[in-house]
Design a protein around this motif. Structure first.
Motif, mmCIF file in Angstrom:
data_model
loop_
_atom_site.group_PDB
_atom_site.id
_atom_site.type_symbol
_atom_site.label_atom_id
_atom_site.label_comp_id
_atom_site.label_asym_id
_atom_site.label_seq_id
_atom_site.Cartn_x
_atom_site.Cartn_y
_atom_site.Cartn_z
ATOM 1 N N MET A 260 0.854 -1.198 0.000
ATOM 2 C CA MET A 260 0.000 0.000 0.000
ATOM 3 C C MET A 260 0.889 1.247 0.000
ATOM 4 S SD MET A 260 -2.715 1.277 2.890
ATOM 5 C CE MET A 260 -3.654 -0.202 3.063
ATOM 6 N N ASP A 261 0.466 2.284 -0.783
ATOM 7 C CA ASP A 261 1.234 3.537 -0.782
ATOM 8 C C ASP A 261 1.187 4.151 0.607
ATOM 9 O OD1 ASP A 261 1.410 3.196 -3.484
ATOM 10 O OD2 ASP A 261 -0.145 4.666 -3.987
ATOM 11 N N ASN A 262 2.260 4.835 0.929
ATOM 12 C CA ASN A 262 2.257 5.556 2.190
ATOM 13 C C ASN A 262 1.389 6.813 2.060
ATOM 14 O OD1 ASN A 262 3.019 5.817 4.754
ATOM 15 N ND2 ASN A 262 4.975 6.818 4.325
ATOM 16 N N PHE A 263 0.731 7.219 3.124
ATOM 17 C CA PHE A 263 -0.143 8.394 3.012
ATOM 18 C C PHE A 263 -0.322 9.092 4.357
ATOM 19 C CE2 PHE A 263 -2.817 4.839 4.180
ATOM 20 C CZ PHE A 263 -3.676 5.368 5.117
ATOM 21 N N SER A 264 -0.804 10.344 4.254
ATOM 22 C CA SER A 264 -1.250 11.062 5.454
ATOM 23 C C SER A 264 -2.755 11.151 5.396
ATOM 24 C CB SER A 264 -0.704 12.493 5.484
ATOM 25 O OG SER A 264 0.646 12.498 5.844
ATOM 26 N N LEU A 265 -3.377 10.794 6.496
ATOM 27 C CA LEU A 265 -4.838 10.894 6.597
ATOM 28 C C LEU A 265 -5.159 12.102 7.466
ATOM 29 C CD1 LEU A 265 -7.785 9.765 6.572
ATOM 30 C CD2 LEU A 265 -7.122 8.290 8.471
ATOM 31 N N THR B 259 -1.014 13.114 15.028
ATOM 32 C CA THR B 259 -0.691 14.492 15.390
ATOM 33 C C THR B 259 -1.996 15.265 15.472
ATOM 34 O OG1 THR B 259 1.286 14.307 14.005
ATOM 35 C CG2 THR B 259 0.676 16.526 14.701
ATOM 36 N N TYR B 260 -2.116 16.102 16.468
ATOM 37 C CA TYR B 260 -3.333 16.908 16.581
ATOM 38 C C TYR B 260 -3.041 18.328 16.109
ATOM 39 C CZ TYR B 260 -7.441 19.179 18.548
ATOM 40 O OH TYR B 260 -8.600 19.896 18.701
ATOM 41 N N LEU B 261 -3.952 18.883 15.329
ATOM 42 C CA LEU B 261 -3.815 20.265 14.867
ATOM 43 C C LEU B 261 -5.064 21.022 15.295
ATOM 44 C CD1 LEU B 261 -2.133 22.273 13.160
ATOM 45 C CD2 LEU B 261 -3.374 21.471 11.149
ATOM 46 N N SER B 262 -4.852 21.948 16.230
ATOM 47 C CA SER B 262 -5.998 22.718 16.723
ATOM 48 C C SER B 262 -6.131 23.976 15.878
ATOM 49 C CB SER B 262 -5.742 23.080 18.189
ATOM 50 O OG SER B 262 -6.686 24.036 18.589
ATOM 51 N N VAL B 263 -7.066 23.965 14.947
ATOM 52 C CA VAL B 263 -7.276 25.137 14.080
ATOM 53 C C VAL B 263 -8.771 25.302 13.809
ATOM 54 C CG1 VAL B 263 -5.061 25.152 12.851
ATOM 55 C CG2 VAL B 263 -6.924 23.705 12.002
ATOM 56 N N VAL C 9 -1.463 10.325 10.694
ATOM 57 C CA VAL C 9 -2.829 10.828 10.835
ATOM 58 C C VAL C 9 -2.747 12.203 11.480
ATOM 59 C CG1 VAL C 9 -5.107 10.487 11.867
ATOM 60 C CG2 VAL C 9 -3.742 8.493 11.182
ATOM 61 N N ILE C 10 -3.361 13.187 10.808
ATOM 62 C CA ILE C 10 -3.458 14.519 11.410
ATOM 63 C C ILE C 10 -4.921 14.709 11.788
ATOM 64 C CG2 ILE C 10 -3.249 17.009 11.016
ATOM 65 C CD1 ILE C 10 -1.137 16.360 8.860
ATOM 66 N N GLY C 11 -5.179 14.871 13.075
ATOM 67 C CA GLY C 11 -6.548 15.093 13.531
ATOM 68 C C GLY C 11 -6.773 16.578 13.743
ATOM 69 N N ASP D 9 1.969 23.142 5.998
ATOM 70 C CA ASP D 9 3.308 23.033 6.603
ATOM 71 C C ASP D 9 3.510 21.658 7.225
ATOM 72 O OD1 ASP D 9 4.091 25.497 6.025
ATOM 73 O OD2 ASP D 9 3.904 26.335 8.055
ATOM 74 N N LEU D 10 2.484 21.234 7.950
ATOM 75 C CA LEU D 10 2.579 19.942 8.646
ATOM 76 C C LEU D 10 2.696 18.799 7.630
ATOM 77 C CD1 LEU D 10 2.534 18.666 11.413
ATOM 78 C CD2 LEU D 10 0.047 18.808 11.424
ATOM 79 N N LEU D 11 1.898 18.880 6.575
ATOM 80 C CA LEU D 11 1.953 17.818 5.557
ATOM 81 C C LEU D 11 3.315 17.807 4.862
ATOM 82 C CD1 LEU D 11 -1.650 18.120 4.064
ATOM 83 C CD2 LEU D 11 -0.678 16.093 5.172
#
Ligand SMILES: NC(=O)c1ccc[n+]([C@@H]2O[C@H](COP(=O)([O-])OP(=O)(O)OC[C@H]3O[C@@H](n4cnc5c(N)ncnc54)[C@H](OP(=O)(O)O)[C@@H]3O)[C@@H](O)[C@H]2O)c1
Length: 313
Positions: free
Chosen positions: A1-6, A84-88, A39-41, A101-103
């Motif tokens: 499976m390709d690597n990915f960011s969710l 990783t949590y992103l509070s925005v 995973v960026i939540g 930036d995070l991605l």
């Protein structure tokens, strides 16, 4: 499976707590995800990474009838290593630059955006993902997953769909309704088309009528504010019940792939001739006493109707 960011927009949502976070845990436990997935939540709640982990830990240990296993701390730690949590606030355009930036830092070329948030935000999220370049597929692929409801009536659904398809190709879009993927529903096709005795008898010569019943043994629970604005027809009518009807009555698809099944499903739905005079709507006693229901609400919690199918069978 390709690597990915969710990227899960709405990691603090009710949906994430009852389904998405437990599912991530199970995917890690089963070894189903690539080694370096991320995973960026996203949520507005102000959590630092430690507080976010506490939230995930607590979520995994909250009684949940969808997820009843004992939590293994090693799996949980493995999951944390990818979270990783992103509070925005996504109504603020600068939030998209933070996400970008995070991605970039995560160096995963493929991105999945999962919208588990207020449907009223969808339109602006599509536009902003596009305008900030987050939807571009320069280095890898991009997918977009959106939860139902898509709009609140035909016009708003079309408007949202037009916007969606303006910025994303159909093969990048996944419109989600968990019920439609349930194994029992998928099994209707196997049961019908793998059955040489029953299938030839599925004609109007042998069948007088088919009754599709969705009987639920639980109430609206904490979904009052959502449910009261939508009602039973929008919640389960045009999606769950029509899906059951389509699977039970459509012609055999050329193959069992998505395109062929969709083609037959659309064909049978277009051949429906509903009888408006048969529509019955009602409200169960006790509904007005449920949490978050407007006083005197007339939202329907029951409906039934008849439809004919105008095809050769
Ligand atoms: N819950 C279910 O059982 C269920 C079932 C089927 C489909 N769905 C669908 O799933 C989606 C989520 O529903 P839900 O009831 O779970 O939602 P919810 O509990 O109301 O949560 C909404 C989420 O969106 C985040 N959010 C809201 N505004 C935001 C903003 N401006 N910027 C960034 N994040 C924002 C919230 O973050 P904060 O909390 O941190 O503010 C929260 O994580 C909806 O489309 C719903 O129709 C839900």
């Amino acid at each position: 499976m390709d690597n990915f960011s969710l990227v899960i927009v709405g990691i603090t949502s009710n949906l994430a707590q009852i389904k998405l976070i437990p599912t991530l845990y199970d995917l890690v436990a089963g070894g189903y995800l690539p080694k370096d997935f991320q995973v960026i939540g996203i949520g507005r709640t102000t959590y630092n990474q430690g507080q976010f982990r506490d939230f995930v830990s607590k979520t995994l240990r909250t009684p949940n009838h969808h997820h009843t296993h004992v939590i293994d701390e090693r799996i949980e730690q493995e999951l944390f290593a990818h979270l990783t949590y992103l509070s925005v606030d996504l109504t603020d355009l600068s939030s998209y630059a933070k996400l970008k930036d995070l991605l970039v830092r995560q160096q995963t070329p493929n991105h999945v955006f999962y919208l588990a948030t207020f449907p009223s935000l969808y339109g602006s999220i599509f536009e902003n993902l596009k305008s900030t370049g987050l939807a571009d597929e320069k280095a890898g692929w991009t997918r977009l997953l959106i939860e139902k409801p898509i709009g609140s009536d035909r016009d708003s659904a079309r408007e949202l769909n037009d916007l969606l398809t303006k910025y994303f190709r159909e093969d990048q879009i996944f419109r989600l309704d968990h019920y439609l993927g349930k194994e029992t529903l998928q099994n209707i096709l196997t049961f019908r088309f793998g059955n040489g005795i029953l299938e030839p008898l599925m004609t109007s010569d042998h069948i007088d009528h088919i009754e599709v019943t969705a009987a639920e043994d639980f109430g609206i629970g904490s979904r009052g504010s959502y449910y009261d604005q939508n009602g039973a027809i929008k919640d389960v009518g045009q999606n769950h019940l029509l899906q059951m009807l389509a699977l039970a009555t459509m012609d055999k698809p050329k193959s069992m792939d998505n395109d062929s099944i969709t083609k037959e499903r659309v064909k049978i739905l277009k051949s429906l001739v509903p009888d408006p005079s048969s529509l019955v709507i009602g409200q169960y006693e006790g509904y007005l006493g449920e949490k978050d229901i407007a006083p005197g609400s007339t939202t329907e919690t029951y409906f039934s109707f008849k439809t004919m199918i105008d095809n050769d069978r």
